[in-house]
Design a protein around this motif. Sequence first.
Motif, short mmCIF file in Angstrom:
data_model
loop_
_atom_site.label_atom_id
_atom_site.label_comp_id
_atom_site.label_asym_id
_atom_site.label_seq_id
_atom_site.Cartn_x
_atom_site.Cartn_y
_atom_site.Cartn_z
N LEU A 99 28.27 -19.24 -14.84
CA LEU A 99 27.84 -20.39 -14.05
C LEU A 99 26.76 -19.95 -13.06
N PRO A 100 25.54 -20.52 -13.14
CA PRO A 100 24.44 -20.05 -12.29
C PRO A 100 24.53 -20.55 -10.84
N VAL A 101 25.51 -20.02 -10.13
CA VAL A 101 25.70 -20.36 -8.71
C VAL A 101 26.07 -19.10 -7.94
N THR A 102 25.95 -19.21 -6.61
CA THR A 102 26.46 -18.18 -5.72
C THR A 102 27.61 -18.80 -4.93
N VAL A 103 28.70 -18.06 -4.84
CA VAL A 103 29.93 -18.56 -4.22
C VAL A 103 30.32 -17.68 -3.03
N ARG A 104 30.86 -18.32 -2.01
CA ARG A 104 31.43 -17.61 -0.87
C ARG A 104 32.95 -17.78 -0.93
N ARG A 105 33.67 -16.66 -1.06
CA ARG A 105 35.14 -16.68 -1.07
C ARG A 105 35.67 -17.14 0.29
N ASN A 106 36.84 -17.76 0.28
CA ASN A 106 37.54 -18.17 1.51
C ASN A 106 36.57 -18.75 2.54
N ALA A 107 35.66 -19.56 2.08
CA ALA A 107 34.58 -20.08 2.93
C ALA A 107 35.09 -20.96 4.07
N TYR A 108 36.23 -21.59 3.86
CA TYR A 108 36.79 -22.45 4.90
C TYR A 108 37.80 -21.72 5.77
N GLY A 109 37.92 -20.42 5.58
CA GLY A 109 38.83 -19.64 6.40
C GLY A 109 40.14 -19.35 5.70
N ARG A 110 41.10 -18.95 6.49
CA ARG A 110 42.40 -18.54 5.98
C ARG A 110 43.25 -19.76 5.61
N GLN A 111 44.50 -19.53 5.32
CA GLN A 111 45.41 -20.59 4.91
C GLN A 111 45.42 -21.75 5.91
N LEU A 112 45.33 -21.44 7.19
CA LEU A 112 45.33 -22.49 8.21
C LEU A 112 44.08 -23.36 8.12
N GLY A 113 43.05 -22.89 7.45
CA GLY A 113 41.83 -23.66 7.26
C GLY A 113 41.90 -24.61 6.07
N SER A 114 43.05 -24.70 5.42
CA SER A 114 43.21 -25.61 4.29
C SER A 114 43.19 -27.05 4.79
N PHE A 115 42.68 -27.96 3.94
CA PHE A 115 42.58 -29.36 4.36
C PHE A 115 42.45 -30.29 3.16
N TYR A 116 42.62 -31.57 3.45
CA TYR A 116 42.48 -32.64 2.46
C TYR A 116 41.40 -33.58 2.95
N THR A 117 40.57 -34.05 2.02
CA THR A 117 39.57 -35.06 2.34
C THR A 117 39.31 -35.87 1.07
N GLU A 118 38.45 -36.85 1.20
CA GLU A 118 37.94 -37.59 0.05
C GLU A 118 36.43 -37.58 0.14
N SER A 119 35.78 -37.42 -1.00
CA SER A 119 34.33 -37.39 -1.02
C SER A 119 33.84 -37.90 -2.37
N GLN A 120 32.56 -38.20 -2.44
CA GLN A 120 31.96 -38.72 -3.66
C GLN A 120 31.76 -37.63 -4.70
#
Length: 187
Positions: A99-120
Amino acid sequence: MKAAVLAVQGDFIEHENMLRRLGVETMEIRQSADLSEPFDALVLPGGESTVQGKLLNELDLMKPLHDKIAAGLPTLATCAGLILLAEHIENDGSYLGTLPVTVRRNAYGRQLGSFYTESQWQGIGKIPMTFIRAPFITAADPTIVRATVDDHIVGVTYRNQIALSFHPELNDDLRIYEQFIKMADRN
């Protein structure tokens, strides 16, 4: 249609349950011998990408899966699966690299940075997105981007691959899986 789900680590059972809800037969890939059974599509689940990558190498699954995906096998990758597919991982190498992309691991932080949202999601509409120690994509051709959250790329489609930072298997919305099945049916 039969979908194979990588089952060496992570939340593979949840993906199997979602696919079964849509009438898709599933099988698990746990060792290289499992690749001899025919299947039409592949799911790379969330979990620990470092562990999954290590196991793919130890179980002699890395090259055969790379070759199948590169040859057009429809693939759905979530969270750690996205990391496995990425050509580039910030401050690291790569695993399958299809897949021609660059990824950042754990970009939103640790487990406490987990979240739910809705988006298009382009072509689907607003969908639920659950992020757990999630990566995001830091570089991608704009033509493959399908979803963003707070200006971060969280979903792409490229040829035969759908890759997500989030976990659709943790919500009741089946539209990502329906899109995946349509992709597989076209092959």
